[in-house]
Design a protein around this motif. Structure first.
Motif, PDB file in Angstrom:
ATOM      1  N   LEU A  78      61.768  59.305 -45.780  1.00 28.00           N
ATOM      2  CA  LEU A  78      61.440  60.347 -46.360  1.00 28.00           C
ATOM      3  C   LEU A  78      63.124  60.418 -46.576  1.00 28.00           C
ATOM      4  CD1 LEU A  78      60.720  63.602 -47.097  1.00 28.00           C
ATOM      5  CD2 LEU A  78      61.038  63.488 -44.889  1.00 28.00           C
ATOM      6  N   HIS A  79      63.966  59.811 -46.552  1.00 32.25           N
ATOM      7  CA  HIS A  79      65.763  60.319 -46.735  1.00 32.25           C
ATOM      8  C   HIS A  79      65.790  59.721 -47.682  1.00 32.25           C
ATOM      9  CE1 HIS A  79      67.511  62.753 -43.116  1.00 32.25           C
ATOM     10  NE2 HIS A  79      66.187  61.681 -42.587  1.00 32.25           N
ATOM     11  N   ARG A  80      65.653  58.415 -48.070  1.00 35.49           N
ATOM     12  CA  ARG A  80      65.940  57.699 -49.070  1.00 35.49           C
ATOM     13  C   ARG A  80      65.514  58.558 -50.036  1.00 35.49           C
ATOM     14  NH1 ARG A  80      64.692  52.700 -45.711  1.00 35.49           N
ATOM     15  NH2 ARG A  80      62.016  53.589 -47.185  1.00 35.49           N
ATOM     16  N   LEU A  81      64.229  59.256 -50.397  1.00 33.43           N
ATOM     17  CA  LEU A  81      63.814  59.030 -51.211  1.00 33.43           C
ATOM     18  C   LEU A  81      64.475  61.471 -51.634  1.00 33.43           C
ATOM     19  CD1 LEU A  81      61.537  59.885 -52.993  1.00 33.43           C
ATOM     20  CD2 LEU A  81      60.078  61.687 -51.590  1.00 33.43           C
ATOM     21  N   ILE A  82      64.979  62.116 -50.340  1.00 34.04           N
ATOM     22  CA  ILE A  82      65.602  63.625 -50.684  1.00 34.04           C
ATOM     23  C   ILE A  82      67.131  62.800 -51.081  1.00 34.04           C
ATOM     24  CG2 ILE A  82      67.057  64.581 -48.544  1.00 34.04           C
ATOM     25  CD1 ILE A  82      63.998  64.758 -46.972  1.00 34.04           C
ATOM     26  N   ALA A  83      67.894  61.910 -50.949  1.00 34.39           N
ATOM     27  CA  ALA A  83      68.586  61.432 -51.436  1.00 34.39           C
ATOM     28  C   ALA A  83      68.745  61.437 -53.008  1.00 34.39           C
ATOM     29  CB  ALA A  83      69.814  60.282 -50.653  1.00 34.39           C
ATOM     30  N   GLY A  84      67.991  62.023 -53.713  1.00 32.50           N
ATOM     31  CA  GLY A  84      68.135  60.856 -55.210  1.00 32.50           C
ATOM     32  C   GLY A  84      67.360  62.403 -55.452  1.00 32.50           C
ATOM     33  N   ALA A  85      66.987  63.178 -54.916  1.00 31.39           N
ATOM     34  CA  ALA A  85      66.265  64.777 -54.813  1.00 31.39           C
ATOM     35  C   ALA A  85      66.918  65.450 -55.698  1.00 31.39           C
ATOM     36  CB  ALA A  85      65.288  64.928 -53.812  1.00 31.39           C
ATOM     37  N   ALA A  86      66.873  66.205 -56.488  1.00 34.02           N
ATOM     38  CA  ALA A  86      66.939  67.718 -57.372  1.00 34.02           C
ATOM     39  C   ALA A  86      67.234  69.029 -56.271  1.00 34.02           C
ATOM     40  CB  ALA A  86      66.637  68.095 -58.842  1.00 34.02           C
ATOM     41  N   PHE A  87      66.103  68.949 -55.692  1.00 32.82           N
ATOM     42  CA  PHE A  87      65.440  70.597 -54.402  1.00 32.82           C
ATOM     43  C   PHE A  87      65.155  70.046 -53.250  1.00 32.82           C
ATOM     44  CE2 PHE A  87      61.959  70.190 -57.844  1.00 32.82           C
ATOM     45  CZ  PHE A  87      60.856  70.626 -57.069  1.00 32.82           C
ATOM     46  N   LEU A  88      65.229  70.622 -52.346  1.00 32.11           N
ATOM     47  CA  LEU A  88      64.153  70.523 -51.071  1.00 32.11           C
ATOM     48  C   LEU A  88      63.504  71.719 -50.849  1.00 32.11           C
ATOM     49  CD1 LEU A  88      63.472  69.067 -48.521  1.00 32.11           C
ATOM     50  CD2 LEU A  88      65.790  70.080 -47.688  1.00 32.11           C
ATOM     51  N   VAL A  89      62.644  72.015 -50.915  1.00 28.21           N
ATOM     52  CA  VAL A  89      62.001  73.164 -50.133  1.00 28.21           C
ATOM     53  C   VAL A  89      61.457  72.942 -48.227  1.00 28.21           C
ATOM     54  CG1 VAL A  89      60.325  74.840 -49.913  1.00 28.21           C
ATOM     55  CG2 VAL A  89      61.541  73.864 -52.194  1.00 28.21           C
ATOM     56  N   VAL A  90      61.684  73.317 -47.808  1.00 30.50           N
ATOM     57  CA  VAL A  90      61.740  73.686 -46.625  1.00 30.50           C
ATOM     58  C   VAL A  90      61.759  74.282 -45.080  1.00 30.50           C
ATOM     59  CG1 VAL A  90      64.335  72.995 -46.029  1.00 30.50           C
ATOM     60  CG2 VAL A  90      62.663  71.817 -44.050  1.00 30.50           C
ATOM     61  N   GLN A  91      60.931  74.061 -44.175  1.00 28.37           N
ATOM     62  CA  GLN A  91      60.349  74.634 -43.308  1.00 28.37           C
ATOM     63  C   GLN A  91      61.641  74.915 -42.208  1.00 28.37           C
ATOM     64  OE1 GLN A  91      56.104  74.214 -42.850  1.00 28.37           O
ATOM     65  NE2 GLN A  91      55.929  75.502 -43.815  1.00 28.37           N
ATOM     66  N   PRO A  92      61.406  75.359 -41.047  1.00 28.09           N
ATOM     67  CA  PRO A  92      62.232  75.642 -39.669  1.00 28.09           C
ATOM     68  C   PRO A  92      61.796  74.154 -39.008  1.00 28.09           C
ATOM     69  CG  PRO A  92      62.029  77.341 -40.444  1.00 28.09           C
ATOM     70  CD  PRO A  92      61.257  76.728 -41.472  1.00 28.09           C
ATOM     71  N   ILE A  93      62.843  73.404 -38.594  1.00 24.61           N
ATOM     72  CA  ILE A  93      62.779  71.751 -38.411  1.00 24.61           C
ATOM     73  C   ILE A  93      63.445  71.617 -37.142  1.00 24.61           C
ATOM     74  CG2 ILE A  93      61.560  70.281 -38.332  1.00 24.61           C
ATOM     75  CD1 ILE A  93      60.858  69.611 -40.974  1.00 24.61           C
ATOM     76  N   ARG A  94      64.038  72.269 -35.892  1.00 29.43           N
ATOM     77  CA  ARG A  94      64.094  71.755 -35.283  1.00 29.43           C
ATOM     78  C   ARG A  94      65.498  70.234 -35.390  1.00 29.43           C
ATOM     79  NH1 ARG A  94      59.671  70.955 -31.887  1.00 29.43           N
ATOM     80  NH2 ARG A  94      59.828  69.273 -30.428  1.00 29.43           N
ATOM     81  N   ASP A  95      66.728  70.011 -35.455  1.00 24.95           N
ATOM     82  CA  ASP A  95      66.652  68.295 -34.846  1.00 24.95           C
ATOM     83  C   ASP A  95      66.627  67.612 -34.249  1.00 24.95           C
ATOM     84  OD1 ASP A  95      67.990  69.781 -37.411  1.00 24.95           O
ATOM     85  OD2 ASP A  95      70.860  69.358 -35.235  1.00 24.95           O
ATOM     86  N   ASP A  96      66.290  66.802 -34.847  1.00 21.82           N
ATOM     87  CA  ASP A  96      66.025  64.819 -33.666  1.00 21.82           C
ATOM     88  C   ASP A  96      63.891  65.499 -33.662  1.00 21.82           C
ATOM     89  OD1 ASP A  96      68.200  63.846 -33.901  1.00 21.82           O
ATOM     90  OD2 ASP A  96      68.650  64.887 -32.653  1.00 21.82           O
ATOM     91  N   TYR A  97      63.606  66.308 -34.200  1.00 24.17           N
ATOM     92  CA  TYR A  97      62.490  66.544 -33.359  1.00 24.17           C
ATOM     93  C   TYR A  97      61.587  64.852 -33.504  1.00 24.17           C
ATOM     94  CZ  TYR A  97      57.360  67.593 -35.145  1.00 24.17           C
ATOM     95  OH  TYR A  97      56.011  68.032 -35.130  1.00 24.17           O
ATOM     96  N   ARG A  98      60.976  65.299 -32.762  1.00 18.68           N
ATOM     97  CA  ARG A  98      59.728  64.140 -32.262  1.00 18.68           C
ATOM     98  C   ARG A  98      60.964  62.766 -31.920  1.00 18.68           C
ATOM     99  NH1 ARG A  98      55.998  63.095 -35.358  1.00 18.68           N
ATOM    100  NH2 ARG A  98      54.666  61.648 -34.478  1.00 18.68           N
ATOM    101  N   GLY A  99      62.382  63.022 -31.801  1.00 18.49           N
ATOM    102  CA  GLY A  99      62.995  61.940 -31.762  1.00 18.49           C
ATOM    103  C   GLY A  99      63.392  61.293 -32.695  1.00 18.49           C
ATOM    104  N   MET A 100      63.003  61.757 -34.178  1.00 23.72           N
ATOM    105  CA  MET A 100      64.005  61.180 -35.044  1.00 23.72           C
ATOM    106  C   MET A 100      64.264  62.193 -35.966  1.00 23.72           C
ATOM    107  SD  MET A 100      60.025  59.296 -36.398  1.00 23.72           S
ATOM    108  CE  MET A 100      58.666  60.622 -36.206  1.00 23.72           C
ATOM    109  N   PRO A 101      65.365  61.959 -36.909  1.00 28.29           N
ATOM    110  CA  PRO A 101      66.178  63.156 -37.416  1.00 28.29           C
ATOM    111  C   PRO A 101      65.287  63.605 -38.620  1.00 28.29           C
ATOM    112  CG  PRO A 101      66.940  60.810 -38.383  1.00 28.29           C
ATOM    113  CD  PRO A 101      65.522  60.128 -37.194  1.00 28.29           C
ATOM    114  N   LEU A 102      64.506  64.632 -38.735  1.00 30.13           N
ATOM    115  CA  LEU A 102      63.638  65.692 -39.250  1.00 30.13           C
ATOM    116  C   LEU A 102      64.185  66.858 -39.334  1.00 30.13           C
ATOM    117  CD1 LEU A 102      60.448  63.432 -38.508  1.00 30.13           C
ATOM    118  CD2 LEU A 102      61.594  63.604 -40.345  1.00 30.13           C
ATOM    119  N   GLY A 103      64.616  66.915 -38.047  1.00 33.30           N
ATOM    120  CA  GLY A 103      65.790  68.478 -38.193  1.00 33.30           C
ATOM    121  C   GLY A 103      65.740  69.452 -40.136  1.00 33.30           C
TER     122      GLY A 103
END
Length: 313
Positions: A78-103
């Motif tokens: 997901l981070h690799r995909l986002i690195a090339g994205a033109a936009f991100l729509v995202v709901q509020p997610i806490r840092d380190d959600y489920r122990g992964m960098p998904l905030g």
């Protein structure tokens, strides 16, 4: 069928599911190239519905799994995909959600500097299902059987608490108002797009369950997201009910409270199957009876709703 044959069939079925899932998320897995100018919508089960209504030739959005389904490898992908994205729509997610960098903030840091971001709320609305709660209990990760929702009436009966059989219109509207107020509170924390005002007027298509909105909300919310992105895109009506694989009962007293002009629906619909409400009640009652500690935790979390129902007698 022998044990070995059954085992082999089970493995084959599992492999088929993995193959189908990978094909469903082909661009996410890198099996096909994402379209030029693509974006990503990240969040809970509502995120894919939002992607459906905002994705167009002018504003293409890549399908990704819901955030609670992601593995460690998926997160890197997901981070690799986002690195090339033109936009991100995202709901509020806490840092380190489920122990992964998904905030939300962690995902935004992977975006190119020129990319646009729109933060949107995760929506829960109890006005059409004022008996229902969806709970995430860390000590009890297993969902209830058949449908992953708790019904205050079943919970109370299992706990020996006496409740009314239904709510008067004023109580139904009060529960709806509380949902709107909570959503306004979360929107006030700095989200880019609001949705709380879209919860009025109440129509049957507004929600399938307490946490599954319907087309009546997703389409106008999609218009706001497209506008916030400042893109030349447009809202796309998929021509079918969105996020509709599970539909909770629509009680006759709820229909009356909102003057919906539609027929009540006494039973659940799961996929294409009608599941009688009594079957769900019996399964959940047995589930609570076998797990008294879980029942106590559910009663504690549902205490405000139990009080509302108690005072409605």
């Amino acid at each position: 069928m022998g044990v070995e044959t059954a085992g082999a069939q089970s493995l084959a079925d599992h492999d088929d599911v993995l193959i189908a899932r990978r094909a469903h998320y082909a661009a996410f897995h890198g099996d096909v190239a994402p379209p030029e100018g693509y974006g990503v919508v990240v969040g809970n089960c509502q995120a894919e519905s939002l992607r459906l209504v905002i994705s167009s030739e002018a504003l293409p959005a890549v399908r990704v799994p819901a955030v609670h389904e992601l593995t460690t490898e998926d997160t890197r992908r997901l981070h690799r995909l986002i690195a090339g994205a033109a936009f991100l729509v995202v709901q509020p997610i806490r840092d380190d959600y489920r122990g992964m960098p998904l905030g939300s903030a962690q995902l935004r840091r992977s975006l190119p500097a020129s990319a646009r971001t729109v933060t949107v709320p995760a929506i829960r609305f109890a006005g059409l299902h004022p008996f229902q709660a969806v709970l995430r209990l860390p000590d009890f990760p297993e969902d209830p059987p058949l449908v992953a929702y708790h019904d205050v009436r079943t919970v109370a009966r299992a706990a020996g608490i006496d409740l009314a059989a239904s709510l008067p219109p004023a109580a139904v509207r009060a529960i709806a108002d509380a949902s709107r107020a909570e959503l306004r509170r979360r929107e006030g924390l700095g989200l880019d797009v609001a949705a709380s005002d879209l919860l009025d007027p109440v129509v049957e298509d507004l929600a399938r369950t307490v946490n599954h909105p319907g087309n009546a909300l997703f389409l106008p919310l999609g218009e706001r997201i497209v506008a916030a992105l400042g893109a030349p895109g447009r809202v796309v009506d998929p021509g079918r009910p969105i996020l509709a694989s599970v539909r909770a009962p629509l009680e006759d007293w709820v229909v009356d409270a909102w003057d919906l002009g539609t027929a009540p629906r006494p039973d659940w619909v799961v996929g294409a199957e009608v599941v009688p409400a009594e079957v769900v009640r019996e399964a959940h009652t047995a589930y609570y009876a076998e797990r008294p500690a879980l029942l106590a935790a559910v009663v504690d979390r549902m205490a405000p709703l139990i009080r509302t129902w108690s005072t409605a007698r």
